[in-house]
Design a protein around this motif. Structure first.
Motif, mmCIF file in Angstrom:
data_model
loop_
_atom_site.group_PDB
_atom_site.id
_atom_site.type_symbol
_atom_site.label_atom_id
_atom_site.label_comp_id
_atom_site.label_asym_id
_atom_site.label_seq_id
_atom_site.Cartn_x
_atom_site.Cartn_y
_atom_site.Cartn_z
ATOM 1 N N ASN A 104 0.844 -1.395 0.368
ATOM 2 C CA ASN A 104 0.110 -0.168 0.114
ATOM 3 C C ASN A 104 0.617 1.338 0.015
ATOM 4 O OD1 ASN A 104 -2.645 -1.477 -0.663
ATOM 5 N ND2 ASN A 104 -2.458 -1.412 2.059
ATOM 6 N N ASN A 105 2.359 1.301 0.118
ATOM 7 C CA ASN A 105 2.872 2.552 0.701
ATOM 8 C C ASN A 105 4.237 2.647 0.026
ATOM 9 O OD1 ASN A 105 0.964 4.138 3.706
ATOM 10 N ND2 ASN A 105 1.618 1.723 4.112
ATOM 11 N N PHE A 106 4.594 1.403 -0.242
ATOM 12 C CA PHE A 106 6.448 1.269 -0.486
ATOM 13 C C PHE A 106 6.143 0.067 -1.962
ATOM 14 C CE2 PHE A 106 10.153 1.675 0.975
ATOM 15 C CZ PHE A 106 11.360 2.630 0.085
ATOM 16 N N PRO A 107 5.063 -0.105 -2.975
ATOM 17 C CA PRO A 107 5.803 -1.325 -3.640
ATOM 18 C C PRO A 107 7.103 -1.879 -4.243
ATOM 19 C CG PRO A 107 4.656 0.340 -4.691
ATOM 20 C CD PRO A 107 4.955 1.113 -3.350
ATOM 21 N N GLU A 108 7.379 -0.894 -4.292
ATOM 22 C CA GLU A 108 9.271 -0.505 -4.760
ATOM 23 C C GLU A 108 10.081 -1.365 -3.898
ATOM 24 O OE1 GLU A 108 8.908 3.766 -3.664
ATOM 25 O OE2 GLU A 108 7.257 2.197 -4.342
ATOM 26 N N ALA A 109 9.546 -1.580 -2.485
ATOM 27 C CA ALA A 109 10.728 -2.045 -1.582
ATOM 28 C C ALA A 109 9.821 -3.427 -1.089
ATOM 29 C CB ALA A 109 10.449 -1.789 -0.131
ATOM 30 N N GLU A 110 8.351 -3.435 -2.075
ATOM 31 C CA GLU A 110 7.937 -5.069 -2.157
ATOM 32 C C GLU A 110 8.380 -5.731 -2.681
ATOM 33 O OE1 GLU A 110 3.693 -7.788 -1.674
ATOM 34 O OE2 GLU A 110 3.949 -5.125 -2.654
ATOM 35 N N ALA A 111 8.882 -5.373 -4.289
ATOM 36 C CA ALA A 111 9.394 -6.056 -5.321
ATOM 37 C C ALA A 111 10.725 -6.772 -5.075
ATOM 38 C CB ALA A 111 9.009 -5.235 -6.632
ATOM 39 N N THR A 112 11.605 -5.795 -4.197
ATOM 40 C CA THR A 112 12.439 -6.343 -4.072
ATOM 41 C C THR A 112 12.864 -7.818 -3.035
ATOM 42 O OG1 THR A 112 13.122 -5.189 -2.049
ATOM 43 C CG2 THR A 112 13.320 -4.246 -3.636
ATOM 44 N N LEU A 113 11.554 -7.785 -2.377
ATOM 45 C CA LEU A 113 11.972 -9.237 -1.562
ATOM 46 C C LEU A 113 11.791 -10.919 -2.442
ATOM 47 C CD1 LEU A 113 8.523 -8.156 0.903
ATOM 48 C CD2 LEU A 113 10.828 -8.922 1.619
ATOM 49 N N GLN A 159 15.050 14.389 -1.945
ATOM 50 C CA GLN A 159 15.508 14.848 -3.433
ATOM 51 C C GLN A 159 14.665 13.401 -4.343
ATOM 52 O OE1 GLN A 159 19.365 14.817 -2.172
ATOM 53 N NE2 GLN A 159 19.346 16.871 -1.479
ATOM 54 N N GLY A 160 13.624 13.319 -4.691
ATOM 55 C CA GLY A 160 13.037 12.570 -5.257
ATOM 56 C C GLY A 160 13.239 11.087 -4.827
ATOM 57 N N VAL A 161 13.854 10.866 -3.599
ATOM 58 C CA VAL A 161 14.079 9.157 -3.094
ATOM 59 C C VAL A 161 13.458 8.997 -2.071
ATOM 60 C CG1 VAL A 161 15.623 7.899 -2.311
ATOM 61 C CG2 VAL A 161 16.418 9.533 -4.373
ATOM 62 N N ARG A 162 11.566 7.662 -2.299
ATOM 63 C CA ARG A 162 11.883 7.471 -1.363
ATOM 64 C C ARG A 162 12.366 6.844 -0.265
ATOM 65 N NH1 ARG A 162 6.203 6.840 -1.582
ATOM 66 N NH2 ARG A 162 5.963 4.837 -2.168
ATOM 67 N N SER A 163 11.837 6.362 0.738
ATOM 68 C CA SER A 163 12.622 5.240 1.931
ATOM 69 C C SER A 163 12.091 5.442 2.883
ATOM 70 C CB SER A 163 13.852 5.658 2.172
ATOM 71 O OG SER A 163 14.493 7.187 3.255
ATOM 72 N N ILE A 164 11.949 4.140 3.945
ATOM 73 C CA ILE A 164 11.335 4.261 5.144
ATOM 74 C C ILE A 164 11.880 4.854 6.383
ATOM 75 C CG2 ILE A 164 10.969 2.717 6.732
ATOM 76 C CD1 ILE A 164 10.304 0.742 4.975
ATOM 77 N N ASN A 165 11.156 5.918 6.763
ATOM 78 C CA ASN A 165 12.224 6.622 7.774
ATOM 79 C C ASN A 165 12.143 6.137 9.047
ATOM 80 O OD1 ASN A 165 13.231 9.930 9.381
ATOM 81 N ND2 ASN A 165 13.761 9.291 7.454
ATOM 82 N N LEU A 166 13.326 6.273 9.621
ATOM 83 C CA LEU A 166 13.376 5.959 11.621
ATOM 84 C C LEU A 166 12.730 6.631 12.278
ATOM 85 C CD1 LEU A 166 15.573 2.886 11.235
ATOM 86 C CD2 LEU A 166 12.687 2.909 10.804
ATOM 87 N N PHE A 167 12.898 8.228 11.833
ATOM 88 C CA PHE A 167 12.392 9.548 12.980
ATOM 89 C C PHE A 167 10.857 8.932 13.324
ATOM 90 C CE2 PHE A 167 16.323 10.883 11.093
ATOM 91 C CZ PHE A 167 17.388 10.743 12.329
ATOM 92 N N PRO A 168 10.767 9.116 14.633
ATOM 93 C CA PRO A 168 9.398 9.053 14.468
ATOM 94 C C PRO A 168 8.054 10.433 13.951
ATOM 95 C CG PRO A 168 10.503 8.588 16.591
ATOM 96 C CD PRO A 168 11.283 8.972 15.695
ATOM 97 N N GLU A 169 6.979 10.211 13.963
ATOM 98 C CA GLU A 169 6.124 10.982 13.392
ATOM 99 C C GLU A 169 4.383 10.897 14.649
ATOM 100 O OE1 GLU A 169 6.339 13.181 11.218
ATOM 101 O OE2 GLU A 169 8.088 11.630 10.091
ATOM 102 N N SER A 170 4.881 9.718 15.790
ATOM 103 C CA SER A 170 3.973 10.048 16.278
ATOM 104 C C SER A 170 4.225 10.712 17.557
ATOM 105 C CB SER A 170 3.378 8.655 17.071
ATOM 106 O OG SER A 170 5.088 8.003 18.301
#
Length: 407
Positions: free
Chosen positions: A106-115, A249-260
């Motif tokens: 749902n959120n990061f399909p390009e990463a799911e494709a690497t599994l 800069q156009g690059v998506r990633s899972i960021n571990l800095f909390p947002e809650s």
């Protein structure tokens, strides 16, 4: 006298309801009683229910995702594929992967494709033989479902994950970039051989040690090791929005800095919004260094809200940062009270509705917990052309805390 009515004398619907209350193994035993029970116990709607309950399957498929002709065949093949493991553990591991993959889809399909496709038992045995280790059962199962992610082959320049598609995610500060992917078994062997001689020093546990139990017990149903607990917690954080995708800069990633809210502070002053949170940095922490034992990286996100900069009853279309003031505590003791110009050599100019200005820095602590708070001094307009007097935008206190789960 009235005759007792046996199962064979029941109607189809009543029989189906009774069989649906049984476990799959009980259903197999009942199917041997009579021809009619055998037919009823083979109905695919019944096995669809078992596949849904145990495996959360909505269509018949094997553990590699290949379609199968029926749910009964699917259930049988799943049990055969993981017959050497406790079944409750296998279904728990599948739920862990299902949760992660649903979020990635749902959120990061390009990463799911690497599994990668799941590892075989022979792949796992090879790792154990070469490294002279015995993997915990949960870790073995995790790799049976997916043998890590595609990784960079620096020699052959094969398809690479790069620095952004790790399913665990990462953080950065200054020129230090971390993005954690799940290594395939072949790469685990290479990397472990490279660092095994450096593992004599005290290590920081990545999960609460008290939760680890029965990791080699083939007959129990309470097995859980560090890796399974770690991935389950990661899935929980993703699912609950504690950590999110960030695009830089156009690059998506899972960021571990909390947002809650509990881990990420937010303050608004005169239309300037400042959000702040921190992560523990294990690779730069040194348990032998009493003064700088624990390292933390913090992320500051500042923006000007749509109403603009409002001060002294006047509204301005921009404001620019001039100074920062930080108060850093270890536990409750102030160890740094600092005022300096700009942030990381920059003086961000904010306009309403623009993307957040984001920067990261770091702070060492002698203790495993502490906090940061402070303020930024802004001027309405620009530093070169101020439209009013300076004001302080508050940075609400945010925690520096070595977590139970280290990512």
């Amino acid at each position: 006298m009235e005759e007792e009515l046996g199962l064979d004398g029941l109607g189809d619907l009543a029989l189906h309801i009774i069989l649906s209350k049984l476990t799959p193994s009980e259903t197999v035993r009942v199917s041997c009683v009579s021809r009619r029970l055998g037919v009823s116990a083979s109905e695919d709607s019944l096995w669809a229910q078992f596949c849904s309950q145990d495996l959360h399957l909505s269509s018949p498929q094997d553990h590699h995702g290949n379609p199968l002709p029926s749910f009964k065949v699917a259930y049988q093949l799943w049990r055969e594929a993981f017959s050497m493991y406790p079944w409750p553990l296998g279904t728990r591991v599948k739920r862990c992967w299902d949760k992660l993959k649903k979020w990635l889809s749902n959120n990061f399909p390009e990463a799911e494709a690497t599994l990668r496709r799941g590892a075989s038992e022979s792949d796992i045995e090879r790792l154990q033989t070469l490294l002279r280790v015995k993997l915990p059962l949960p870790t073995r199962l995790l790799y049976r479902f997916h043998d890590g992610q595609e990784v960079i082959d620096k020699v052959n320049s094969m398809r690479a994950v790069g620095s952004s598609l790790g399913i665990i995610g990462g953080y950065s500060f200054y020129d230090h970039l971390v993005n954690v992917c799940l290594l395939p078994i072949s790469q685990v062997i290479v990397e472990t051989r490279g660092v095994i001689r450096e593992l004599d020093e005290e290590m920081i546990p990545c999960v609460p040690s008290a939760l680890i139990r029965s990791v080699h017990d083939l007959h129990g149903d309470q097995q859980q090791d560090a890796m399974l607990l770690w991935l389950e917690e990661h899935g929980h954080r993703l699912e609950n929005g504690i950590i999110k995708i960030r695009k830089e800069q156009g690059v998506r990633s899972i960021n571990l800095f909390p947002e809650s809210p509990l881990l990420c502070s937010t303050a608004v002053t005169n239309g300037v919004q400042v959000r702040a949170s921190a992560v523990f940095v294990p690779e730069f922490s040194d348990l032998q260094n009493e003064e700088e034992k624990y390292m933390f990286s913090y992320s500051i996100r500042m923006s000007l809200l749509p109403e603009g900069c409002v001060t002294n009853g006047m509204t301005f279309g921009s404001c620019q940062l001039n100074q920062r003031h930080w108060i850093i505590r270890a536990n409750e003791d102030i160890i740094t009270d600092f005022i300096g110009e700009g942030v990381i050599g920059k003086f961000p100019l904010l306009h309403p509705g623009e993307d957040e200005f984001v920067y990261e820095s770091c702070a060492p602590l002698p203790s495993s917990s502490g906090s940061i708070e402070g303020s930024f001094t802004f001027v309405p307009g620009r530093l070169a052309d101020p439209k009013g007097g300076p004001f302080e935008a508050q940075v609400a206190m945010f925690p520096l805390q070595k977590p139970d789960y280290v990512f």
